[in-house]
Design a protein around this motif. Structure first.
Motif, PDB file in Angstrom:
ATOM      1  N   ILE A 220      45.799  48.783  37.974  1.00 20.04           N
ATOM      2  CA  ILE A 220      44.509  48.902  38.264  1.00 20.04           C
ATOM      3  C   ILE A 220      44.720  50.539  38.299  1.00 20.04           C
ATOM      4  N   ILE A 221      43.766  51.533  37.740  1.00 17.90           N
ATOM      5  CA  ILE A 221      43.590  52.954  38.219  1.00 17.90           C
ATOM      6  C   ILE A 221      41.977  52.983  38.709  1.00 17.90           C
ATOM      7  N   LEU A 222      41.759  53.425  40.134  1.00 21.96           N
ATOM      8  CA  LEU A 222      40.672  53.591  40.620  1.00 21.96           C
ATOM      9  C   LEU A 222      40.306  55.155  40.804  1.00 21.96           C
ATOM     10  N   ASP A 223      39.181  55.507  40.710  1.00 19.98           N
ATOM     11  CA  ASP A 223      38.768  56.885  41.102  1.00 19.98           C
ATOM     12  C   ASP A 223      37.438  56.859  41.676  1.00 19.98           C
ATOM     13  N   SER A 224      37.515  57.464  42.939  1.00 13.23           N
ATOM     14  CA  SER A 224      36.296  57.612  43.557  1.00 13.23           C
ATOM     15  C   SER A 224      35.585  55.961  44.290  1.00 13.23           C
ATOM     16  N   VAL A 225      36.542  55.482  44.979  1.00 17.64           N
ATOM     17  CA  VAL A 225      36.419  54.006  45.307  1.00 17.64           C
ATOM     18  C   VAL A 225      35.148  53.626  46.029  1.00 17.64           C
ATOM     19  N   LEU A 226      34.661  52.645  45.606  1.00 15.10           N
ATOM     20  CA  LEU A 226      33.253  52.016  46.437  1.00 15.10           C
ATOM     21  C   LEU A 226      33.969  50.501  46.749  1.00 15.10           C
ATOM     22  N   PRO A 227      34.554  50.540  47.874  1.00 20.26           N
ATOM     23  CA  PRO A 227      35.156  48.737  47.841  1.00 20.26           C
ATOM     24  C   PRO A 227      33.881  48.088  48.344  1.00 20.26           C
ATOM     25  N   PRO A 228      34.062  46.918  47.974  1.00 26.32           N
ATOM     26  CA  PRO A 228      33.344  45.547  48.110  1.00 26.32           C
ATOM     27  C   PRO A 228      32.597  45.700  49.650  1.00 26.32           C
ATOM     28  N   GLU A 229      33.457  45.931  50.403  1.00 27.00           N
ATOM     29  CA  GLU A 229      33.145  45.718  52.192  1.00 27.00           C
ATOM     30  C   GLU A 229      32.662  47.005  52.701  1.00 27.00           C
ATOM     31  N   VAL A 230      32.386  48.229  52.081  1.00 29.35           N
ATOM     32  CA  VAL A 230      31.739  49.159  52.658  1.00 29.35           C
ATOM     33  C   VAL A 230      30.162  48.888  52.362  1.00 29.35           C
ATOM     34  N   ASN A 231      29.140  49.527  53.345  1.00 28.04           N
ATOM     35  CA  ASN A 231      27.863  49.423  53.172  1.00 28.04           C
ATOM     36  C   ASN A 231      27.274  50.659  52.800  1.00 28.04           C
ATOM     37  N   PHE A 232      27.189  51.082  51.535  1.00 25.16           N
ATOM     38  CA  PHE A 232      26.895  52.381  51.113  1.00 25.16           C
ATOM     39  C   PHE A 232      25.650  52.889  51.804  1.00 25.16           C
ATOM     40  N   ASP A 233      24.657  52.245  51.630  1.00 26.00           N
ATOM     41  CA  ASP A 233      23.210  52.591  51.903  1.00 26.00           C
ATOM     42  C   ASP A 233      23.072  52.981  53.597  1.00 26.00           C
ATOM     43  N   GLU A 234      23.993  52.486  54.405  1.00 20.73           N
ATOM     44  CA  GLU A 234      23.970  52.724  55.780  1.00 20.73           C
ATOM     45  C   GLU A 234      24.714  54.052  56.139  1.00 20.73           C
ATOM     46  N   VAL A 235      25.406  54.819  55.028  1.00 22.45           N
ATOM     47  CA  VAL A 235      26.313  56.080  55.362  1.00 22.45           C
ATOM     48  C   VAL A 235      25.820  56.925  54.438  1.00 22.45           C
ATOM     49  N   SER A 236      24.778  56.612  53.383  1.00 26.61           N
ATOM     50  CA  SER A 236      24.701  57.572  52.313  1.00 26.61           C
ATOM     51  C   SER A 236      24.334  59.101  52.708  1.00 26.61           C
ATOM     52  N   ALA A 237      23.532  59.399  53.465  1.00 28.75           N
ATOM     53  CA  ALA A 237      23.471  60.829  54.193  1.00 28.75           C
ATOM     54  C   ALA A 237      24.549  61.272  54.719  1.00 28.75           C
ATOM     55  N   THR A 238      25.233  60.302  55.595  1.00 26.72           N
ATOM     56  CA  THR A 238      26.412  60.832  56.317  1.00 26.72           C
ATOM     57  C   THR A 238      27.564  61.040  55.426  1.00 26.72           C
ATOM     58  N   ASN A 239      27.802  60.515  54.364  1.00 28.55           N
ATOM     59  CA  ASN A 239      28.831  60.827  53.329  1.00 28.55           C
ATOM     60  C   ASN A 239      28.550  62.362  52.827  1.00 28.55           C
ATOM     61  N   PHE A 240      27.265  62.658  52.603  1.00 31.61           N
ATOM     62  CA  PHE A 240      26.927  63.922  52.187  1.00 31.61           C
ATOM     63  C   PHE A 240      27.205  64.943  53.066  1.00 31.61           C
ATOM     64  N   GLN A 241      26.792  64.689  54.451  1.00 35.66           N
ATOM     65  CA  GLN A 241      27.059  65.584  55.741  1.00 35.66           C
ATOM     66  C   GLN A 241      28.485  65.921  55.825  1.00 35.66           C
ATOM     67  N   ARG A 242      29.199  64.720  55.546  1.00 36.51           N
ATOM     68  CA  ARG A 242      30.834  65.002  55.675  1.00 36.51           C
ATOM     69  C   ARG A 242      31.285  66.246  54.882  1.00 36.51           C
ATOM     70  N   VAL A 243      30.877  66.111  53.716  1.00 35.22           N
ATOM     71  CA  VAL A 243      31.115  67.066  52.559  1.00 35.22           C
ATOM     72  C   VAL A 243      30.511  68.519  53.028  1.00 35.22           C
TER      73      VAL A 243
END
Length: 494
Positions: A220-243
């Protein structure tokens, strides 16, 4: 489609007769012309994978999914092909595949793509054009806040009613179902095992294939991982702030950038706040606006910077873009705003069916709402995929709890992450090491979402495919300099 392509597709039927089932059998493969004009001098086979719409129901109707096989250039190809799936959910896998001349994987093995069920070229294709249009209105600042949420929810209900009236079982369009489609394609094409490559949401899909069909996956080759266990919408803006913080700190640490753009974090906050008080007077190209007004408030500024953070060539220039715009010079911000305009290209019926089944049910509504709060200093921009209200209107069955848990697998796995990825942070890829003992993690300095789609990433990928258990040649990775924020100290080109 050229006559040469027709010959290749005709040959496909002869080549698959050894593995094909009877015409009424399911799953089955039906050779067809390619969905778009393909290179006439390449061996590209096309057809439709026929599978049940909902495997949980004995009387489920059948759906058809376009598939393409780009045949290897090798005299003796490796027996296990690569199957690639893009992000989304809601992105077409096959619509832009026309040639494999620049695909180095074909030097050693076949390359497969399969349209996700419900995708743009699938039968049915779960399009919601009303939502696509509303997303364009939101991008242009003409629709925002609660009114935007209400309009999207209303349109989701309207689109759902249309598809249900046409007999579509929306509960059948899940990640698990598409994972089973991938295994069905493997079976009908006669392959024993597959190598899987996924980007963004495609990584979640590939992890699901490994969970459901572990014995059929070689690597398996995975790029920019979105694992099943993460809750994306709870941190969508936080991820942007990190960068953003990585950029702000990187500029401050660079002597030239720090001198040219002091207090960059403060300047960004002032820019967003000023745009929210009074929309910025950008002069936009009429061809980009379709003659309609564009209202550039804080959210539109944030979306423009987000677009820049997805482009490794522009990342070093973000400090200058922000600093100049904060001073009233919008010449570099303007093209970014223009590039963010227009309706969505996602297939929203598919996107909502997946998201509202296996993501929103496991998320916290208050945490989702907090990501749109003005207090974040991001102009109230909505980086999430769908609201609780929209998913309530879409009304699909909740996925089993397993779909929100980590995948445990012994399959050799190569994980790529981009330092500046504003969507799927490197930590999400790194955390796979906890449940996948044969996973290898590679962070690409200076790269963003889709970190491996460059020469260095290609070299590492090819080496991994040849020997998934061997040490990786990472010379090119260690030589990556990363973002040179000193570029922001130079004057902008006229």
């Amino acid at each position: 489609m050229s006559s040469r392509s027709f010959v290749l597709v005709t040959g496909l039927f002869l080549g698959f007769t050894a593995h094909a089932s009877a015409p009424e059998a399911v799953p089955r493969f039906e050779p067809t012309p390619c969905p778009s004009t393909v290179a006439s001098d390449e061996a590209i086979d096309c057809g439709l994978l026929v599978v049940p719409e909902n495997r949980q129901k004995a009387d489920s109707r059948l759906i058809k999914l376009p598939a393409m096989r780009l045949r290897s250039r090798a005299q003796k190809p490796a027996p296990d092909p690569m199957l690639f799936m893009p992000g989304g959910p809601g992105v077409s896998a096959v619509s832009n595949v026309r040639s494999g001349k620049r695909n180095p994987l074909l030097d050693e093995r076949d390359f497969l793509v399969l349209e996700p069920r419900g995708g743009k070229l699938a039968q049915p294709a779960l399009e919601c054009p009303g939502i696509n249009s509303l997303k364009g209105e939101i991008a242009a600042g003409r629709l925002r806040g609660q009114k935007a949420q209400e309009a999207l929810t209303k349109e989701a209900g309207r689109c759902r009613a249309k598809w249900v009236s046409e007999g579509v079982d929306l509960d059948g369009y899940t990640t698990a179902a598409t994972a089973d489609d991938i295994d069905a394609l493997r079976q009908v094409l006669g392959y024993k095992t597959l190598n899987l490559q996924g980007l963004s949401y495609g990584t979640r899909l590939m992890l699901t294939v490994a969970r459901r069909h572990p014995g059929t996956v070689r690597s398996i080759i995975l790029d920019s991982v979105l694992p099943p266990e993460v809750n994306f919408d709870e941190v969508s803006a936080t991820n942007f702030q990190r960068v953003l913080n990585v950029v702000f700190d990187g500029c401050a640490l660079d002597r030239e950038c720090g001198a040219a753009h002091p207090e960059l974090r403060k300047r960004f906050a002032q820019l967003v706040a000023a745009a929210d008080r009074k929309p910025l007077p950008l002069v936009l190209n009429p061809s980009k606006t379709e003659g309609k007004p564009v209202v550039v408030r804080g959210a539109e500024v944030v979306r423009a910077i987000d677009a820049a953070l997805h482009d490794p060539r522009r990342i070093p220039l973000v400090p200058r873009i922000i600093s100049r715009a904060a001073a009233g010079d919008y010449s570099e911000l303007t093209p970014l705003v223009e590039d963010s305009l227009g309706p969505s290209t996602m297939t929203w019926g598919l996107r909502l069916s997946v998201w509202c089944s296996e993501e929103l049910p496991f998320e916290d509504a208050q945490r989702i709402a907090s990501q749109r709060a003005p207090a974040l200093g991001l102009g109230g921009v909505d980086q999430g995929t769908a609201s609780v209200e929209t998913c309530r209107a879409w009304n699909v069955a909740r996925a089993p709890a397993e779909e929100n848990t980590p995948v445990t697998s012994d399959v050799p796995t190569l994980v790529f992450a981009g330092e500046f990825d504003p969507d799927t942070p490197p930590d999400w890829g790194r955390q796979l090491l906890e449940s996948m003992p044969h996973a290898l993690y590679v962070e690409m300095r200076g790269q963003s979402h889709g970190a491996s789609f460059n020469r260095c990433g290609g070299e590492v990928t090819l080496a991994f495919l040849r020997a998934p258990e061997a040490p990786l040649p990472l010379d090119c990775v260690t030589k990556l300099r990363g973002a040179d924020f000193g570029q922001s100290a130079a004057p902008a080109s006229p």
